[in-house]
Design an enzyme around this catalytic site. Structure first.
Site, PDB file in Angstrom:
ATOM      1  N   THR A 103       0.833  -1.207   0.000  1.00 31.68           N
ATOM      2  CA  THR A 103       0.000   0.000   0.000  1.00 31.68           C
ATOM      3  C   THR A 103       0.866   1.253   0.000  1.00 31.68           C
ATOM      4  OG1 THR A 103      -1.367   1.373   1.457  1.00 31.68           O
ATOM      5  CG2 THR A 103      -0.376  -0.545   2.453  1.00 31.68           C
ATOM      6  N   SER A 156      -1.201   3.863  10.582  1.00 33.66           N
ATOM      7  CA  SER A 156      -2.125   2.965  11.283  1.00 33.66           C
ATOM      8  C   SER A 156      -1.401   1.649  11.543  1.00 33.66           C
ATOM      9  CB  SER A 156      -3.389   2.691  10.455  1.00 33.66           C
ATOM     10  OG  SER A 156      -3.124   1.717   9.460  1.00 33.66           O
ATOM     11  N   TYR A 194      -2.628  -1.231  10.656  1.00 34.23           N
ATOM     12  CA  TYR A 194      -2.731  -1.972   9.393  1.00 34.23           C
ATOM     13  C   TYR A 194      -1.562  -1.616   8.471  1.00 34.23           C
ATOM     14  CZ  TYR A 194      -3.829  -2.114   4.430  1.00 34.23           C
ATOM     15  OH  TYR A 194      -3.722  -2.256   3.078  1.00 34.23           O
ATOM     16  N   HIS A 195      -1.349  -0.319   8.257  1.00 29.91           N
ATOM     17  CA  HIS A 195      -0.275   0.075   7.338  1.00 29.91           C
ATOM     18  C   HIS A 195       1.094  -0.357   7.879  1.00 29.91           C
ATOM     19  CE1 HIS A 195      -3.535   2.838   5.937  1.00 29.91           C
ATOM     20  NE2 HIS A 195      -3.045   2.477   4.767  1.00 29.91           N
ATOM     21  N   LYS A 230       1.768  -3.786   6.922  1.00 30.39           N
ATOM     22  CA  LYS A 230       2.192  -3.894   5.519  1.00 30.39           C
ATOM     23  C   LYS A 230       3.686  -3.547   5.382  1.00 30.39           C
ATOM     24  CE  LYS A 230      -0.740  -4.426   2.554  1.00 30.39           C
ATOM     25  NZ  LYS A 230      -1.371  -5.627   1.972  1.00 30.39           N
TER      26      LYS A 230
HETATM   27  N1  LIG Z   1      -8.925  -2.210  -1.687  1.00 26.75           N
HETATM   28  C1  LIG Z   1      -8.038  -1.238  -1.633  1.00 26.75           C
HETATM   29  O1  LIG Z   1      -8.359  -0.073  -1.863  1.00 26.75           O
HETATM   30  C2  LIG Z   1      -6.597  -1.543  -1.317  1.00 26.75           C
HETATM   31  C3  LIG Z   1      -5.662  -0.493  -1.375  1.00 26.75           C
HETATM   32  C4  LIG Z   1      -4.325  -0.770  -1.100  1.00 26.75           C
HETATM   33  C5  LIG Z   1      -3.940  -2.053  -0.788  1.00 26.75           C
HETATM   34  N2  LIG Z   1      -4.866  -3.045  -0.719  1.00 26.75           N
HETATM   35  C6  LIG Z   1      -4.405  -4.398  -0.391  1.00 26.75           C
HETATM   36  O2  LIG Z   1      -4.921  -5.312  -1.343  1.00 26.75           O
HETATM   37  C7  LIG Z   1      -5.197  -6.564  -0.730  1.00 26.75           C
HETATM   38  C8  LIG Z   1      -6.623  -6.973  -1.030  1.00 26.75           C
HETATM   39  O3  LIG Z   1      -7.483  -5.962  -0.552  1.00 26.75           O
HETATM   40  P1  LIG Z   1      -9.057  -6.078  -0.680  1.00 26.75           P
HETATM   41  O4  LIG Z   1      -9.599  -4.713  -0.697  1.00 26.75           O
HETATM   42  O5  LIG Z   1      -9.419  -7.023  -1.761  1.00 26.75           O
HETATM   43  O6  LIG Z   1      -9.393  -6.714   0.739  1.00 26.75           O
HETATM   44  P2  LIG Z   1     -10.406  -7.907   1.096  1.00 26.75           P
HETATM   45  O7  LIG Z   1     -10.515  -7.953   2.569  1.00 26.75           O
HETATM   46  O8  LIG Z   1     -11.658  -7.759   0.334  1.00 26.75           O
HETATM   47  O9  LIG Z   1      -9.629  -9.174   0.538  1.00 26.75           O
HETATM   48  C9  LIG Z   1      -8.700  -9.914   1.281  1.00 26.75           C
HETATM   49  C10 LIG Z   1      -9.178 -11.359   1.287  1.00 26.75           C
HETATM   50  O10 LIG Z   1      -8.222 -12.135   1.986  1.00 26.75           O
HETATM   51  C11 LIG Z   1      -8.897 -13.036   2.820  1.00 26.75           C
HETATM   52  N3  LIG Z   1      -8.014 -13.389   3.937  1.00 26.75           N
HETATM   53  C12 LIG Z   1      -7.541 -12.582   4.920  1.00 26.75           C
HETATM   54  N4  LIG Z   1      -6.790 -13.286   5.778  1.00 26.75           N
HETATM   55  C13 LIG Z   1      -6.773 -14.561   5.322  1.00 26.75           C
HETATM   56  C14 LIG Z   1      -6.188 -15.771   5.802  1.00 26.75           C
HETATM   57  N5  LIG Z   1      -5.505 -15.800   6.939  1.00 26.75           N
HETATM   58  N6  LIG Z   1      -6.383 -16.903   5.083  1.00 26.75           N
HETATM   59  C15 LIG Z   1      -7.123 -16.909   3.942  1.00 26.75           C
HETATM   60  N7  LIG Z   1      -7.707 -15.781   3.453  1.00 26.75           N
HETATM   61  C16 LIG Z   1      -7.551 -14.633   4.140  1.00 26.75           C
HETATM   62  C17 LIG Z   1     -10.148 -12.280   3.263  1.00 26.75           C
HETATM   63  O11 LIG Z   1     -11.169 -13.125   3.697  1.00 26.75           O
HETATM   64  C18 LIG Z   1     -10.510 -11.501   2.002  1.00 26.75           C
HETATM   65  O12 LIG Z   1     -11.436 -12.201   1.208  1.00 26.75           O
HETATM   66  C19 LIG Z   1      -4.897  -6.402   0.763  1.00 26.75           C
HETATM   67  O13 LIG Z   1      -3.631  -6.915   1.030  1.00 26.75           O
HETATM   68  C20 LIG Z   1      -4.887  -4.896   0.957  1.00 26.75           C
HETATM   69  O14 LIG Z   1      -3.996  -4.548   1.964  1.00 26.75           O
HETATM   70  C21 LIG Z   1      -6.180  -2.818  -0.974  1.00 26.75           C
END
Ligand SMILES: NC(=O)c1ccc[n+]([C@@H]2O[C@H](COP(=O)([O-])OP(=O)(O)OC[C@H]3O[C@@H](n4cnc5c(N)ncnc54)[C@H](O)[C@@H]3O)[C@@H](O)[C@H]2O)c1
Length: 394
Positions: free
Chosen positions: A157, A192, A194-195, A198
């Site tokens: 991120t 945060s 969370y960040h 990461k």
């Molecule tokens: N959506 C955004 O705007 C955004 C921006 C920057 C970074 N990200 C990164 O992209 C990635 C995906 O984001 P997203 O928005 O699709 O989030 P999301 O929560 O919708 O998707 C993550 C998926 O991973 C699964 N998961 C989490 N822990 C798990 C585990 N221990 N075992 C199996 N599955 C597991 C969750 O159930 C979920 O379905 C994340 O790493 C997030 O940090 C997202």
């Protein structure tokens, strides 16, 4: 190519699965429904019901003829992670005893992705840290022990960099100190837990690349917006999960939903917080290009995955303009900022690496925002005002 998607039930994971499957790749998705369960536990509300992963894979197969293999499992368990590389994996769907060769590429989305979630209290902070770091560490060891030539694409991120008073480079910074030079990971300063998790992921992966010569692409992504991709148009039940609440909703998606339901747009403080954004269609393009042009063995490659920058105030104004043109009575309300973050700051990230490998951006024009309004509007009656703003404080 066999592509394994960790977190394949999520906002980005499921559209990614359809994207690669639709291009004829073998795709396996794994998820433990962490996100769905968290939405239920915290009563977040989603815009519409999303069928289970197996149901979605069955609908996808019925409509396209392509198979997406589904595994339900917790990737913090090292044996679940390793099973994809040893062939001991247990498939949930299709239940025909299918066995896939180990993946050529792993796309790692499986993390707790919310800053407010990570700061609800110490328990959620611990869950965020342990979940995110264990999944990443399990992946690193599985690759080292079982298949080190696998290309990993991890979604990092832009929030890892924070808002420094210098330009943000793509991952690395050359430093000259007392007459000597070296290259380091660009300084990170998250706002945060969370960040911060990461950032720690990035350090785990950098250790693994330095030490075991793995090959990893880290896509430093900004907040994503949007609901529809080419593949989800095939059947309305294939739409990805959509949150508009304070915990899991991202700002553009939230503002559009708020505008539709007549809830004032909640700009935190002065609204000068500047970030880089991208359309969900561009997440797919970026990951697609990264798969086609993999990192080399022993390379830790970074791209800043944003297409343009906006202040929160600019996003609210754009939402107002588009919403009003569609007949909604949209107003902006500045609320006391529940977060600890700079509300006016310098922000100048570099982000040409993905364009250089062929990504063609979709920009957030009035027309594009209007399309998202029209996709969300049919669900107006399901939108819950009570989950929009809870004021989770840092
Ligand atoms: N959506 C955004 O705007 C955004 C921006 C920057 C970074 N990200 C990164 O992209 C990635 C995906 O984001 P997203 O928005 O699709 O989030 P999301 O929560 O919708 O998707 C993550 C998926 O991973 C699964 N998961 C989490 N822990 C798990 C585990 N221990 N075992 C199996 N599955 C597991 C969750 O159930 C979920 O379905 C994340 O790493 C997030 O940090 C997202």
């Amino acid at each position: 190519m066999h592509i394994l998607i960790l977190g394949g039930d999520g906002y980005l994971g499921w559209p990614t699965a359809m994207y690669f499957s639709g291009k004829g790749h073998d795709v396996t998705v794994v998820d433990n429904y962490f996100r769905r369960n968290a939405c239920t536990e915290l009563d977040c509300g989603t815009l519409f019901h999303v069928p289970s992963l197996s149901e979605r894979a069955a609908i996808w197969q019925e409509k396209t003829g392509y198979t997406i293999q589904v595994v339900i499992g917790d990737l913090t368990d090292p044996e679940v992670m390793r099973s994809f590389f040893t062939g001991d994996v247990t498939y949930q769907w299709p239940s025909n005893g299918a066995v896939c060769a180990p993946p050529d590429t792993v796309i790692h989305y499986a993390e707790q992705p919310s800053a407010p979630y990570s700061l609800l209290n110490y328990k959620y902070a611990n869950t965020t840290i342990s979940n995110n770091l264990l999944v990443t560490n399990n992946l690193m060891f599985a690759l080292k022990d079982l298949k080190p030539d696998t290309h990993v694409i991890h979604i990092g991120t832009m929030g890892e960099y924070g808002t420094p008073n210098i330009d943000i480079e793509e991952g690395w910074l050359e430093v000259e100190h007392k007459g000597r030079k070296d290259t380091f990971l660009f300084p990170r300063q998250a706002s945060s837990i969370y960040h911060t998790s990461k950032i720690m992921d990035t350090d785990l992966m950098w250790f693994a690349v330095r030490t075991w010569k793995l090959r990893i692409t880290n896509l430093m992504q900004g907040p994503v917006y949007g609901l529809e991709t080419d593949e989800s148009k095939i059947d309305s039940r294939l739409k990805t999960i959509f949150n508009y609440d304070e915990i899991f909703g991202t700002v553009v998606n939230r503002f559009i939903t708020q505008a539709i339901v007549g809830y004032p747009l909640t700009v935190y403080g002065q609204g000068g917080q500047t970030r880089g954004y991208l359309n969900i269609k561009d997440t797919l393009q970026c990951v697609g290009k990264a798969v086609q042009t993999p990192a080399k063995q022993g390379e830790f490659r970074f791209f800043n995955q944003i297409m343009e920058t906006f202040t929160v105030r600019e996003l609210a104004e754009l939402t107002c303009t588009v919403g009003r043109s569609l007949g909604y009575d949209v107003v902006i309300r500045s609320v006391e900022n529940p977060r600890k973050e700079a509300e006016e700051h310098y922000y100048n990230p570099v982000y040409h690496g993905l364009l250089d490998i062929g990504v063609i951006p979709h920009y957030l024009t009035e027309e594009v925002m209007k399309e998202i309004f029209l996709l969300i509007a049919p669900f107006k009656d399901a939108i819950r005002k009570d989950v929009i703003f809870k004021g989770i404080k840092w």
